[in-house]
Design an enzyme around this catalytic site. Structure first.
Site, PDB file in Angstrom:
ATOM      1  N   LEU A 182       0.904  -1.086  -0.004  1.00  0.00           N
ATOM      2  CA  LEU A 182      -0.136   0.170  -0.018  1.00  0.00           C
ATOM      3  C   LEU A 182       0.964   1.318  -0.088  1.00  0.00           C
ATOM      4  CD1 LEU A 182      -3.260   0.992   2.441  1.00  0.00           C
ATOM      5  CD2 LEU A 182      -0.845   2.156   2.317  1.00  0.00           C
ATOM      6  N   ASN A 183       0.461   2.236  -0.762  1.00  0.00           N
ATOM      7  CA  ASN A 183       1.149   3.443  -0.469  1.00  0.00           C
ATOM      8  C   ASN A 183       0.144   4.792  -0.480  1.00  0.00           C
ATOM      9  OD1 ASN A 183       1.624   2.649  -3.557  1.00  0.00           O
ATOM     10  ND2 ASN A 183       2.358   4.823  -3.730  1.00  0.00           N
ATOM     11  N   ASP A 184       0.082   5.415  -1.406  1.00  0.00           N
ATOM     12  CA  ASP A 184      -0.551   6.901  -1.251  1.00  0.00           C
ATOM     13  C   ASP A 184      -2.042   6.777  -0.959  1.00  0.00           C
ATOM     14  OD1 ASP A 184       1.968   7.603  -2.184  1.00  0.00           O
ATOM     15  OD2 ASP A 184       1.447   8.879  -3.674  1.00  0.00           O
ATOM     16  N   GLN A 188      -3.111   3.456  -3.218  1.00  0.00           N
ATOM     17  CA  GLN A 188      -2.278   2.826  -4.273  1.00  0.00           C
ATOM     18  C   GLN A 188      -1.888   1.273  -3.804  1.00  0.00           C
ATOM     19  OE1 GLN A 188       0.096   4.988  -6.895  1.00  0.00           O
ATOM     20  NE2 GLN A 188      -2.243   5.066  -7.205  1.00  0.00           N
ATOM     21  N   PHE A 206      -1.153   5.968 -11.242  1.00  0.00           N
ATOM     22  CA  PHE A 206      -0.438   6.722 -10.185  1.00  0.00           C
ATOM     23  C   PHE A 206      -1.535   7.739  -9.562  1.00  0.00           C
ATOM     24  CE2 PHE A 206       4.504   6.850 -11.295  1.00  0.00           C
ATOM     25  CZ  PHE A 206       4.300   5.386 -11.323  1.00  0.00           C
ATOM     26  N   SER A 207      -0.825   8.344  -8.457  1.00  0.00           N
ATOM     27  CA  SER A 207      -1.805   9.084  -7.550  1.00  0.00           C
ATOM     28  C   SER A 207      -2.686  10.203  -8.219  1.00  0.00           C
ATOM     29  CB  SER A 207      -1.018   9.477  -6.396  1.00  0.00           C
ATOM     30  OG  SER A 207      -0.508   8.500  -5.579  1.00  0.00           O
ATOM     31  N   ARG A 234       2.798  14.840 -12.056  1.00  0.00           N
ATOM     32  CA  ARG A 234       1.961  13.883 -11.419  1.00  0.00           C
ATOM     33  C   ARG A 234       0.997  14.406 -10.372  1.00  0.00           C
ATOM     34  NH1 ARG A 234       6.935  11.794 -10.952  1.00  0.00           N
ATOM     35  NH2 ARG A 234       7.863  11.544  -8.957  1.00  0.00           N
ATOM     36  N   ASP A 235       0.070  13.471  -9.978  1.00  0.00           N
ATOM     37  CA  ASP A 235      -0.601  13.531  -8.963  1.00  0.00           C
ATOM     38  C   ASP A 235      -1.755  14.547  -8.816  1.00  0.00           C
ATOM     39  OD1 ASP A 235       0.991  11.621  -8.227  1.00  0.00           O
ATOM     40  OD2 ASP A 235       2.070  12.938  -6.835  1.00  0.00           O
TER      41      ASP A 235
END
Length: 546
Positions: free
Chosen positions: A106-108, A124, A167-168, A228-229
């Site tokens: 797991l991340n963001d 994520q 991605f985030s 990004r993001d």
């Protein structure tokens, strides 16, 4: 060449693992090399970093809709492949009331929002191993911000514009629709050339998310592929998209676009020059208003710390900001949001009653070697926090709804005699004098220490006597208060230390053995208030697999 012909040469859709569309080509990545003995002259086959790729020039006969159909077929197969990884593996380090992945990495946190009387939160996820690769989005929902229910694997890296990772990004509640905005990541060729596009998806009546494809395909001038993001807000009568970016001079900046319809975006400019050389990349932007002030949250990478114990380049910052009538942004004054070891990529949402609530990733991009990896998973999200702007400072407080998990209060005498709590899930509230040392998650061999250094007026968090495998082991915080008021939220393998009514926070993963549940105080004797924390509902699709 017709796409159907290329698929036939590839051995059918089930042999296709990715679809790419670089520079006027169509590229199919394959599980196995095709069986066709002779390929047409306009079709090439090569092995790229161990992956067979079949490529052909894209003609007008190949539409985006046809590419999307292949992406949907890949997505369905990817979602089926995650099913065995949606079962949570039992582990002594798994939190009882924080969000963790059933397996994998797991991340963001992503897409944190209140929409149609429900809270939505995504994160994520790489389901197949404890490594950063080919990110998916998991979708959770809650009615109370405490008990979260698994909904689905919402997005997978299935299309030509996000083949190497969804991605985030953030979510937007517009009219009756829930929109997701994210960065599609692709890697091309033997050099793994990065290509990024800003993409959108929208939830349908069945609760599934349908990709709308790229809404920004090209880079703005002066920016690398590290952009990004997306954070999308509505302000001054138009939509704005905020992106973390890196300039060609390798400086972090904020890229801003505007739109009238959420689909067609126009670049405005880069912001942040007033900060000078403030890291080589800015990630994970967020923007919100609080008590009449605007705030910009982001992750600057590459800022050196004045403290020799702090060696991690991934930082967190919140800046007070302004935006004038022409939309121009100025960044005024900034601070770290968290002074601990493990905090990154926070997002905020506004609750139904108007509070601003934050959720962060309790981890860092370079950390992939925690003890929980032995049981097949890594990382968790932070406890949710309410933000307050008061007397020129940001204060953070544990979400008030977490009180529903508390037991009745217990008075606990803290002294050099070790008290066995017989749990690692608790809420400890205490005021300590300078010159003492608090030990937590303690047995005869392991503990984490919180030292109140009276001579230097430093609060020192030391996890060197734990089972940590990677990352820094000491954090220090300068304080000028006559005593130190602490609220410590513990959950199996984490501590979130709220200092002086939330003026500062230290968030950290703490790994000690299952029997390390002792607590002691050296250099003072103080009464504390202790609440045991009950488990929240497990944020998994299936029951825990013991």
């Amino acid at each position: 060449m017709l796409l159907d012909t290329l698929l036939e040469l590839a051995g059918g859709i089930n042999n296709v693992t990715r679809i790419l569309a670089p520079q006027g080509q169509v590229v199919l990545a394959l599980k196995h090399p095709p069986h066709a003995p002779h390929l047409p002259d306009d079709v090439s086959l090569q092995s790229v970093l161990g992956e067979w790729q079949l490529s052909v020039q894209r003609t007008a006969e190949v539409s985006d809709q046809q590419l999307a159909a292949i992406g949907k077929a890949i997505a369905e197969r990817q979602k089926r492949a995650t099913l065995p990884y949606q079962t949570a593996l039992d582990c002594p380090y798994r939190p009882q009331w924080h969000i963790s992945p059933p397996q994998g990495l797991l991340n963001d946190p992503n897409g944190f929002i209140y929409h149609q009387e429900e809270y939505h939160l995504f994160y994520q996820w790489h389901p197949f191993a404890c490594e950063h690769k080919d990110k998916y989005w998991v979708h959770l929902k809650s009615l109370d911000l405490v008990h979260w229910q698994w909904q689905s694997v919402a997005l997978t890296p299935s299309d030509w514009f996000d083949s190497h990772g969804v991605f985030s990004g953030h979510a937007v509640s517009h009219q009756q629709d829930l929109w997701l905005f994210y960065t599609g990541n692709t890697r091309l060729g033997t050099e793994r050339q990065r290509q990024t596009m800003q993409c959108a998806a929208r939830m349908n009546a069945n609760g599934e998310f349908e990709k709308l494809g790229p809404v920004i395909r090209c880079l703005p001038e002066g920016v690398t592929e590290h952009i990004r993001d997306p954070k999308v807000i509505y302000t001054q009568g138009k939509w704005q998209m905020l992106l973390g970016a890196q300039t060609l001079a390798h400086q972090g900046r904020l890229a801003v676009y505007h739109s009238d319809d959420l689909l067609h975006w126009h670049f405005d400019k880069l912001y942040g020059d007033e900060l000078g050389d403030y890291g080589y990349m800015w990630e994970c932007p967020d923007w919100f208003e609080l008590q009449g002030e605007a705030f910009f949250v982001f992750g600057p990478q590459g800022i050196a710390s004045a403290n020799p114990h702090h060696t991690i380049e991934h930082q967190n910052r919140i800046f007070r900001a302004t935006q004038n009538a022409q939309g121009e942004i100025a960044l005024l004054q900034g601070w770290p949001l968290d002074e601990g070891f493990d905090f990154y990529a926070p997002q905020t949402a506004q609750t139904a009653d108007g509070r601003r609530v934050l959720c962060g990733w309790m981890g860092l991009p370079d950390e992939t070697q925690h003890p929980s990896c032995d049981q097949g998973w890594i990382h968790q999200l932070t406890a949710l926090r309410e933000l307050e702007w008061r007397e020129g400072k940001i204060y953070q407080h544990p979400l008030r709804e977490l009180d529903t998990l508390q037991s009745e209060p217990h008075t606990l005498l803290l002294s050099d005699t070790v008290t066995e709590l017989k749990t690692k899930s608790f809420d400890l509230q205490v005021t300590l004098p300078w010159g003492c040392e608090l030990r937590l998650m303690q047995n005869a061999q392991y503990c984490v220490t919180l030292t109140l250094d009276a001579e230097n007026r430093l609060l020192r968090l030391d996890r060197s006597a734990t089972q940590i495998r990677q990352g820094d082991t000491i954090r220090e915080l300068k304080l000028d208060s006559p005593t130190v008021e602490l609220r410590i939220l513990a959950d199996q393998s984490s501590l979130e230390i709220f200092i002086n009514q939330g003026e500062h926070v230290m968030t950290s993963r703490i790994f000690t053995p299952l029997d390390a549940t002792g607590i002691s105080l050296h250099g003072a004797s103080v009464d504390a208030k202790l609440y045991y924390m009950a488990p929240a509902s497990a944020p998994f699709n299936l029951e825990v697999n013991v």
